[in-house]
Design an enzyme around this catalytic site. Structure first.
Site, PDB file in Angstrom:
ATOM      1  N   CYS A   1       0.766  -1.329   0.600  1.00 37.14           N
ATOM      2  CA  CYS A   1       0.207  -0.075  -0.109  1.00 37.14           C
ATOM      3  C   CYS A   1       0.707   1.319  -0.288  1.00 37.14           C
ATOM      4  O   CYS A   1       0.241   2.676  -0.601  1.00 37.14           O
ATOM      5  CB  CYS A   1      -0.600  -0.133   0.881  1.00 37.14           C
ATOM      6  SG  CYS A   1       0.158  -0.209   2.465  1.00 37.14           S
TER       7      CYS A   1
ATOM      8  N   GLN B   1       5.195  -5.870   9.043  1.00 33.42           N
ATOM      9  CA  GLN B   1       4.902  -6.235   8.239  1.00 33.42           C
ATOM     10  C   GLN B   1       5.151  -6.780   7.007  1.00 33.42           C
ATOM     11  O   GLN B   1       5.017  -7.723   5.468  1.00 33.42           O
ATOM     12  CB  GLN B   1       3.047  -5.888   7.755  1.00 33.42           C
ATOM     13  CG  GLN B   1       2.555  -6.478   7.000  1.00 33.42           C
ATOM     14  CD  GLN B   1       0.799  -5.479   7.027  1.00 33.42           C
ATOM     15  OE1 GLN B   1       0.587  -4.712   7.210  1.00 33.42           O
ATOM     16  NE2 GLN B   1       0.095  -5.984   5.475  1.00 33.42           N
TER      17      GLN B   1
ATOM     18  N   SER C   1       9.529   2.433   6.156  1.00 32.15           N
ATOM     19  CA  SER C   1       8.024   2.498   6.166  1.00 32.15           C
ATOM     20  C   SER C   1       6.994   3.318   6.254  1.00 32.15           C
ATOM     21  O   SER C   1       8.364   4.485   7.259  1.00 32.15           O
ATOM     22  CB  SER C   1       7.986   1.571   7.009  1.00 32.15           C
ATOM     23  OG  SER C   1       8.143   0.007   6.786  1.00 32.15           O
TER      24      SER C   1
END
EC number: 1.2.1.70
Length: 449
Positions: A59, A128, A121
């Site tokens: 995403c 994840q 991130s």
């Protein structure tokens, strides 16, 4: 930094939440294995200087990791890949050029290690991403788009990520987009004085499962809408309070979409799951979290629905980042050291130095025995040069077949193990050989999950 060596040239192209809008990331996203395979095959067909390739699509990022043939021009490869992306995703090369980050050689290795360790991130320290990288690597390896070069790189990246987690406190606070979303939902719940701690969750993939676990941890009940009841039954076996979770087929979405104040959506669908035509007026305000890329929820036309996308959660993440600065600094030290160790290890596994070391060992051994023989007068001094030639020819003949075999196997998957064994047997750079021996590359860490 360009390395003067015949080692594999590593190369990365990255589009991330830092450089590209959500709308553009949606266009790049690949959410099916069939589409991913087709894209990788296109690269293989049109980029002959790319030896191995894999794609990481999440995403928050779309990244291409590759190893290039010796002598390949990195800018030419970048331009070729941007052209393929533009054609494949119906985007302009100029728009992609503005957002792309290219890394080569050591900077590419450092980038991959940083991403895998969750230092790049949106939520620093989220765990994840490592699993997503393992899945991306596994797919590319099993479909034969990558082999030795990227296996070496990704295996070391997984080791680096584990070390970062173990030696820093970077993963101890909120660790994913899902946890940040649930935390914000809890704040809304308390502020809005919502009576029932209930939420509707659409999807049953990794992100949705994390959302459900965080909701249960905050004492919420959840109704899951999905397509696979068997997957739901397997999932609830992992939960401490399975009775707080129920399941309905997503075909019943219309029956539930207007009943819940809190909604989380995270599926791999390339289309809107929740559409305006499904919505009805309600007396209560609704708070929806769309955690999917591409987005799953059409922008609501009703005034009392408040929609949060992945990018909308970024301000809520900043505090998380600030709280982890010390851990980040320590983590980057680990990544920097791992990058150096990776190249030292790779160089220790190269075939040519092993062949050279074997020949040198044979020469030294022959010379040593000749000097012993001369000293003890087993042979006359005047025969020394002739005997040297005979010994030289003898060990060349002896090493000819092993040399051919080593060169022949240099690009095969088992070459690392073969080189490590030879170095160990002949005591060639023993410390590096032992290190290579301890890394069984083709039982990579992704098999453990």
């Amino acid at each position: 930094m360009e390395l003067e060596t015949h080692l594999s040239k590593y190369f990365t192209l990255a589009f991330t939440h830092k450089s590209m809008s959500l709308e553009m990331r949606e266009k790049l996203a690949i959410n099916s294995n069939a589409t991913l395979k087709e894209f990788l095959q296109t690269i293989k067909n049109h980029c002959p200087n790319i030896k191995e390739c894999m794609v990481l699509s999440t995403c928050n990022r779309f990244e291409i990791y590759a190893s290039l043939k010796h002598g390949a021009n990195t800018n030419e490869q970048k331009n070729a890949l941007l052209k393929i992306l533009a054609q494949n995703k119906k985007m302009s090369v100029s728009d992609l050029e503005k957002c792309v980050l290219m890394n080569t050689d050591e900077s590419a290795v450092h980038h991959v290690f940083s991403v895998c360790s969750s230092l790049d991130s949106l939520v620093v320290g989220e765990t994840q991403i490592t699993g997503q990288m393992k899945n991306a690597y596994k797919f590319a390896f099993e479909e034969k788009f990558c082999s030795k070069d990227l296996t070496r790189l990704l295996h070391f990246a997984f080791k680096c990520a584990a070390k970062v987690r173990n030696l820093t406190g970077i993963s101890k606070q909120g660790v994913s987009i899902s946890s940040v979303a649930v935390k914000e939902a809890l704040n809304i719940f308390e502020k809005e004085r919502i009576k029932d701690k209930k939420a509707l969750v659409i999807g049953l993939g990794e992100m949705a499962q994390l959302v459900i676990k965080h909701l249960l941890n905050k004492q919420f009940e959840a109704l899951i809408l999905g397509r696979n009841a068997a997957k739901f039954e397997d999932f609830i076996k992992e939960l401490e309070e399975p009775k707080k979770v129920s399941f309905q087929n997503i075909e019943n979405l219309n029956a539930y979409i207007n009943e819940y104040e809190l909604l989380f959506c995270a599926t791999s669908s390339p289309h809107f799951i929740v559409q305006n035509r499904m919505l009805k007026e309600t007396i209560f305000r609704r708070f929806w979290f769309d955690l999917a890329v591409p987005r799953n929820i059409e922008k609501p036309v009703l005034d009392n629905i408040f929609l949060y996308s992945v990018d909308d959660l970024e301000p809520m993440v900043r505090e998380n980042v600030e709280n982890r600065q010390e851990s980040r600094m320590r983590a980057y030290e680990i990544v920097g050291l791992a990058t150096m160790e990776f190249y030292q290890w790779i160089q220790s596994l190269e075939v040519e130095p092993v062949i050279k070391d074997l020949r040198e060992l044979a020469r030294i051994s022959a010379q040593k025995e000749l000097q012993k023989a001369l000293k003890k007068r087993y042979v006359p001094k005047e025969y020394e040069n002739n005997i040297e030639k005979i010994l030289h020819n003898a060990f060349n003949t002896f090493l000819h077949n092993p040399t051919i075999a080593l060169k022949k196997n240099a690009q095969k998957e088992e070459s690392d193990v073969l080189v490590g064994a030879i170095k160990n047997l002949f005591n060639l750079d023993k410390s590096n050989a032992n290190h290579a021996q301890n890394l069984n590359l083709y039982k990579c860490e992704y098999y453990e999950e």
